[in-house]
Design a protein around this motif. Structure first.
Motif, mmCIF file in Angstrom:
data_model
loop_
_atom_site.group_PDB
_atom_site.id
_atom_site.type_symbol
_atom_site.label_atom_id
_atom_site.label_comp_id
_atom_site.label_asym_id
_atom_site.label_seq_id
_atom_site.Cartn_x
_atom_site.Cartn_y
_atom_site.Cartn_z
ATOM 1 N N TYR A 183 0.008 3.787 -13.067
ATOM 2 C CA TYR A 183 1.233 4.531 -12.837
ATOM 3 C C TYR A 183 1.510 5.364 -14.066
ATOM 4 O O TYR A 183 1.466 4.877 -15.190
ATOM 5 N N ARG A 184 1.740 6.629 -13.880
ATOM 6 C CA ARG A 184 2.057 7.439 -15.051
ATOM 7 C C ARG A 184 3.505 7.877 -14.988
ATOM 8 O O ARG A 184 3.967 8.315 -13.977
ATOM 9 N N LYS B 263 -5.220 11.065 -23.138
ATOM 10 C CA LYS B 263 -4.630 10.243 -22.079
ATOM 11 C C LYS B 263 -5.540 9.089 -21.721
ATOM 12 O O LYS B 263 -5.147 8.161 -21.027
ATOM 13 N N HIS C 67 6.104 -1.601 -9.241
ATOM 14 C CA HIS C 67 6.576 -0.384 -9.898
ATOM 15 C C HIS C 67 8.074 -0.420 -10.145
ATOM 16 O O HIS C 67 8.553 0.176 -11.103
ATOM 17 N N GLU D 171 -6.490 15.614 -22.223
ATOM 18 C CA GLU D 171 -7.095 14.696 -21.232
ATOM 19 C C GLU D 171 -7.765 13.527 -21.932
ATOM 20 O O GLU D 171 -7.674 12.384 -21.490
ATOM 21 N N LYS E 235 0.852 -1.193 0.000
ATOM 22 C CA LYS E 235 0.000 0.000 0.000
ATOM 23 C C LYS E 235 0.876 1.227 0.000
ATOM 24 O O LYS E 235 0.976 1.943 0.997
ATOM 25 N N ALA E 236 1.525 1.469 -1.103
ATOM 26 C CA ALA E 236 2.485 2.552 -1.155
ATOM 27 C C ALA E 236 1.804 3.847 -1.549
ATOM 28 O O ALA E 236 0.725 3.837 -2.120
ATOM 29 N N THR E 237 2.454 4.951 -1.230
ATOM 30 C CA THR E 237 1.951 6.233 -1.722
ATOM 31 C C THR E 237 2.350 6.355 -3.190
ATOM 32 O O THR E 237 3.217 5.650 -3.679
ATOM 33 N N PRO F 298 -2.919 8.622 1.544
ATOM 34 C CA PRO F 298 -1.977 7.656 0.985
ATOM 35 C C PRO F 298 -1.170 6.956 2.062
ATOM 36 O O PRO F 298 -0.601 7.594 2.936
ATOM 37 N N GLY F 299 -1.146 5.638 2.010
ATOM 38 C CA GLY F 299 -0.361 4.870 2.941
ATOM 39 C C GLY F 299 -1.013 4.677 4.297
ATOM 40 O O GLY F 299 -0.444 4.041 5.169
ATOM 41 N N GLN G 223 -2.575 12.494 -7.691
ATOM 42 C CA GLN G 223 -3.499 12.490 -6.565
ATOM 43 C C GLN G 223 -4.102 11.115 -6.346
ATOM 44 O O GLN G 223 -4.281 10.342 -7.264
ATOM 45 N N SER H 13 -12.443 14.448 -10.703
ATOM 46 C CA SER H 13 -11.359 13.478 -10.748
ATOM 47 C C SER H 13 -11.356 12.536 -9.557
ATOM 48 O O SER H 13 -10.558 11.625 -9.496
ATOM 49 N N ALA H 14 -12.228 12.771 -8.597
ATOM 50 C CA ALA H 14 -12.103 12.027 -7.346
ATOM 51 C C ALA H 14 -13.019 10.825 -7.264
ATOM 52 O O ALA H 14 -13.481 10.475 -6.210
ATOM 53 N N TYR I 294 -7.023 0.984 -4.965
ATOM 54 C CA TYR I 294 -5.645 1.415 -5.022
ATOM 55 C C TYR I 294 -4.911 1.000 -6.285
ATOM 56 O O TYR I 294 -4.336 1.787 -6.997
ATOM 57 N N GLU I 295 -4.961 -0.302 -6.555
ATOM 58 C CA GLU I 295 -4.091 -0.820 -7.588
ATOM 59 C C GLU I 295 -4.588 -0.428 -8.975
ATOM 60 O O GLU I 295 -3.864 -0.496 -9.945
ATOM 61 N N ARG J 41 5.717 4.975 -5.194
ATOM 62 C CA ARG J 41 5.686 4.216 -6.442
ATOM 63 C C ARG J 41 6.555 4.880 -7.500
ATOM 64 O O ARG J 41 7.325 4.237 -8.209
ATOM 65 N N ARG K 253 -11.853 4.847 -6.438
ATOM 66 C CA ARG K 253 -11.092 3.859 -7.193
ATOM 67 C C ARG K 253 -10.307 2.994 -6.227
ATOM 68 O O ARG K 253 -9.803 3.488 -5.232
ATOM 69 N N MET L 15 -5.212 2.395 -9.918
ATOM 70 C CA MET L 15 -4.657 3.674 -10.315
ATOM 71 C C MET L 15 -3.390 3.424 -11.107
ATOM 72 O O MET L 15 -2.442 2.836 -10.624
ATOM 73 N N THR M 3 3.524 4.672 6.004
ATOM 74 C CA THR M 3 4.391 4.022 5.035
ATOM 75 C C THR M 3 5.864 4.369 5.240
ATOM 76 O O THR M 3 6.720 3.768 4.628
ATOM 77 N N ASP N 87 -6.812 -5.013 -0.467
ATOM 78 C CA ASP N 87 -7.224 -4.723 -1.839
ATOM 79 C C ASP N 87 -8.574 -5.337 -2.155
ATOM 80 O O ASP N 87 -9.365 -4.758 -2.887
ATOM 81 N N GLU O 115 0.187 14.488 -4.089
ATOM 82 C CA GLU O 115 1.565 14.192 -3.710
ATOM 83 C C GLU O 115 2.500 14.710 -4.794
ATOM 84 O O GLU O 115 2.171 14.656 -5.973
#
Lengths: 372, 503
Positions: free
Chosen positions: B502-503, B451, A158, B448, A124-126, B353-354, A358, B491-492, B497-498, A130, B495, B500, A269, B360, A364
């Motif tokens: 990674y960009r 993406k 990641h 947007e 559960k990372a921020t 976060p965290g 976010q 945007s909120a 966690y996983e 990641r 969702r 999301m 974390t 999950d 973040e």
């Protein structure tokens, strides 16, 4: 007994015996060639005083065709099986007193000949964590360093995504994944694609025979192998009781350098990593810290440039406030004395240029990597 | 010995004129009600008899047949009591047919001969508004809403008879003063901090955008939502009328007068499908969606509602009316409401976060409670966090309801003047005409879309919200910054966690 099967098929069979543990397997493999041991088991001629009778009984009644079944199964899955007797067995693990006696491998074991850095952390990372893991592994891969991780959720995955990205740009550092389940049992399932990519472009290692499900007790055991194949372990984010801490202990047992990424004292974390720093681990804030630990030359310009547009004005202020801890729009608006709309627009710009991200309303900063 | 008297019956949120026929003839003494009456209707026989006798009015010991015409529709409720009694009096020549020719009667009878109020007086009176309508004193204020030709409110059957005969003047009706706000909405100034959520509330009110508030327990989601009716523009006369009719029909908080404050309904999450959309087995009642018409439907703990109940909201959200079909009848009731949902981000509520303690699979299970199509109908999804110490100390009380409402009404009027409807109701093809984007804004939305974060439906919703933001800022053009804020306000979505990327 059909003796046209290769030795590895017997090794795989021994690893798949009922009630098998890594200690018992090691005991068996050190007794002699796998085929000989197998013969002894099936004919009841095995005498190891430390083994309990019910285990020996279970083994002697095991299916006689197990070696041929395993032979066929591993061949279909393109698995390589290496035991301590094999010349192909990784040298780095051979010296390890607690190393698995039999390894199931997909991919190329030559990846273990590269310099190896483990990048591990919490599931559960921020987002910042990641991002850090991905960027660090990408840069290490670009410099030809292999990245070891466990393909778990969060930091692990990641770390390998970073390698994947670097590899697409022609980097040579490989991905080494040490997993707890059988190699054909993808866990978690959403990582199937990356799992496959690592098998093709790096190496997947497991001490569990194919078909083994990811039971909870296998993860701490996996962590000892993960630590064993690494030269340096970097903990990006971890809670105080996280699985990463098991890897850290295993690494310390083996005298392997552990590095930790510092984080905000208020975040769960960062509790584990901050505790590691307090106990004397060296901090990682930049790739050079890892290179120093590896004994690599850091004086060379490795030329990692942050391609992101440097934020100006309000954006710069917002980014500055986000460094270190996640914040909400409300917090930013109060601290910067701006309207929420202005802040929202600034965050939008920063997000577009890749500076912030976010999670459910918490923003973040994704850190800068180029040393100025 | 026959008489016919006018009254009305209730079907959904609408009244229908009804004629009560009474025939008194030779035969074994008895009393039969025909014309598909329900239980309370059939029991009127005993109430009417007792009321007539205790009022010392004659009761014919003969064969009495009461027909509630048209005979094919089900009737319910006790509103026909008075009409039956009057018809019996006409049939016995106590009253003349001319006396009652231009009257309609709507009241329940007490055993002592008094007139009692009934549920749904407003829509029923409006169905017979071309006549002089006689109601009980208790229904007087409610009946005035429907503005009949003449309204007569009397207390007892005896007085009614003498008034109808002309022996006595109709009792004068005290003018009901128009009550402005029976239940005043709490002031927005009581909410400290939460600048972002307050702004979302303002946008929601100005453009009628459905709003989803996501945040941990104790963040103030319900507090914010309850203050929304205060900043919404006052109801127009027609809307107030519709709302009053529905409230009257449902028999809830019988309105004393037309209320300008939009209604606020917050059904508990155990609400059944019928309670939510309306309907019922014997006769149909309006549900929460109709009661909220013109105002706010607030679903607290949205994830706890039965998924089928939530999905039933999709059709009224699209069409502004609810259509209920049953084997015997089908009807349409108003349901144009502003949907406000509130939910925790995850079972533990701490999404920082965290910090989340959920696994999950917990996240995934929680996520599955919200159907994608419903979530997609929210124009605004904002996160509300517990106000920090900073916010509580420095921000203090925010702007008051009056200040925000003034801005909202200006923005809403801009929209009405421009296109005749709130921004949320703009059609796709109207967007290019009324919510044209500047070049920079278009470029931002384009990136947007590229993406892949934004769906086609999301694209149009962002444009409507951006239009409202521009209206609030008194801008004619929808610029980059408006689109930027609109994007942040959507945007909120919840969702796991996983998921999301990674960009």
């Amino acid at each position: 007994m059909t003796s046209d099967l290769p030795e590895w098929a017997y090794a795989a069979a021994l690893a798949s015996l009922p009630l098998q543990t890594h200690r018992r397997l090691r005991l068996l493999i050190t007794r002699g060639l796998p085929s000989d041991v197998w013969d002894k088991i099936s004919h009841g001629g095995l005498a190891i005083p430390s083994l309990e009778p019910h285990v020996l009984h279970a083994w002697s009644t095991a299916v006689a065709s197990l070696p041929s079944m395993m032979h066929e199964r591993c061949a279909t899955l393109h698995l390589q099986v290496v035991s301590l007797h094999d010349p192909a067995y990784p040298g780095v693990l051979r010296a390890d007193p607690d190393a698995p006696a039999v390894l199931f491998v997909r991919g190329n074991l030559d990846a273990l000949l590269q310099r190896r850095v483990a990048i591990i952390g919490t599931r559960k990372a921020t987002q910042a964590g990641r991002h850090f893991a991905a960027t660090l592994s990408q840069q290490l891969s670009t410099l030809g360093v292999a990245v070891v991780s466990g393909l778990a959720r969060g930091i692990d995955v990641h770390a390998h995504r970073g390698v994947e990205r670097a590899s697409n740009d022609g980097a040579t550092g490989k991905a080494i994944a040490v997993v707890a389940s059988g190699i054909d049992v993808v866990y978690p399932r959403e990582h199937a694609q990356l799992w496959e990519w690592v098998a093709c472009h790096g190496v997947l290692i497991s001490e569990s025979p194919p078909g083994t499900s990811p039971e909870a007790f296998r993860f701490p055991l996996r962590n000892r192998v993960l630590a064993g194949v690494s030269e340096v372990v970097v903990v990006v984010e971890s809670t105080e009781a996280g699985g990463s801490m098991i890897t850290v202990r295993e690494a310390e047992k083996r005298g392997i350098t552990v590095l930790a990424v510092p984080g905000s004292p208020t975040l769960n974390t960062s509790r584990g990593t901050n505790a590691l720093l307090r106990d004397g681990c060296a901090p990682v804030t930049h790739i050079d810290d890892v290179l120093v630990a590896l004994g690599l030359d850091t004086s060379r310009q490795h030329g990692f440039i942050d391609a992101r547009v440097t934020p100006m004005g309000l954006c710069a202020d917002v980014l500055d406030r986000l460094t270190g801890e996640p914040r909400t729009i409300d917090w930013l608006a109060i601290n910067l004395a701006e309207s929420v709309c202005e802040i929202a627009v600034a965050l939008g710009r920063l997000e577009q240029s890749g500076w912030v991200t976010q999670t459910s309303g918490w923003w973040e900063a994704l850190l800068a990597y180029s040393k100025s | 010995m026959y008489a016919a008297v006018k009254t009305a019956a209730l079907l959904g949120a609408q009244g229908h004129p009804l004629v009560v026929e009474v025939h008194v003839g030779v035969g074994i003494p008895g009393f039969t009600v025909v014309g598909l009456p329900d239980e309370s209707c059939r029991e009127s026989r005993d109430r009417v008899r007792a009321a007539l006798l205790s009022s010392e009015l004659p009761w014919p010991n003969r064969r009495i047949t009461v027909n509630l015409a048209g005979a094919g529709e089900r009737k319910g409720g006790a509103a026909a009591d008075l009409a039956i009694a009057v018809a019996l009096l006409v049939a016995q020549d106590v009253l003349r047919q001319e006396d009652i020719e231009h009257h309609a009667f709507l009241a329940e009878l007490g055993l002592d001969g008094s007139l009692r109020p009934v549920a749904g007086a407003a829509p029923m009176v409006s169905a017979v508004a071309m006549h002089d309508v006689v109601v009980s004193l208790g229904n007087h204020a409610e009946a005035l809403i429907a503005s009949p030709r003449h309204l007569r409110a009397v207390d007892t059957l005896v007085r009614l008879v003498s008034c109808l005969r002309g022996d006595e003047a109709w009792p004068s009706i005290a003018q009901v003063e128009v009550q402005e706000d029976v239940c005043a909405v709490a002031d927005l100034a009581e909410v400290s901090g939460q600048a972002w959520a307050r702004h979302a509330l303002e946008v929601s009110a100005a453009g009628m955008h459905h709003l989803l508030l996501v945040g941990p327990p104790g963040a103030g989601k319900s507090m914010l939502a309850r203050r929304l009716p205060g900043i919404l523009p006052a109801l127009t006369h027609e809307d107030a009328l519709v709302s009053a009719m529905v409230h009257s029909a449902a028999g809830v908080e019988s309105p004393g007068a037309l209320r300008a404050t939009p209604p606020f309904r917050s059904p508990h999450h155990s609400a059944s499908m019928v309670a939510m959309v309306g309907g019922g087995s014997t006769y149909m009642r309006p549900g929460e969606v109709s009661l909220a018409s013109g105002g706010v439907l607030f679903l607290d703990e949205m994830g706890e509602f039965a998924p089928t109940v939530l999905d039933a909201l999709r059709q009224p959200l699209e069409e502004g009316v609810i259509r209920i079909s049953r084997a015997r009848q089908s009807l349409t009731m108003p349901a144009r409401f502003l949907l406000v949902g509130a939910s925790n981000p995850c079972p533990c509520g701490d999404i920082r976060p965290g910090m989340c303690r959920c696994s999950d699979s917990d996240h995934r299970r929680y996520q599955r409670r919200f159907s994608g199509p419903l979530i997609d109908r929210f124009d605004l999804c904002v996160h509300v966090d517990r106000p920090s110490a900073d916010a509580l100390v420095h921000a203090g009380g925010g702007e008051s309801t009056a200040v925000v409402a003034a801005r909202v009404i200006v923005a809403r009027n801009r929209a009405i003047d421009r296109q005749g409807c709130p921004n949320a109701l703009l059609l796709h093809d109207q967007l290019d005409v009324f919510a044209a984007l500047t070049e920079r804004a278009r470029a931002l939305l384009y990136t947007e879309l590229e993406k892949g974060v934004l769906t086609g439906r999301g694209y149009h919703r962002i444009r409507r919200v951006a239009r409202t933001l521009a209206d609030l800022a008194h801008d004619d053009d929808v610029d980059q910054d408006h689109v930027g804020v609109a994007l942040r306000m959507r945007s909120a979505l919840i969702r796991p966690y996983e998921a999301m990327s990674y960009r």
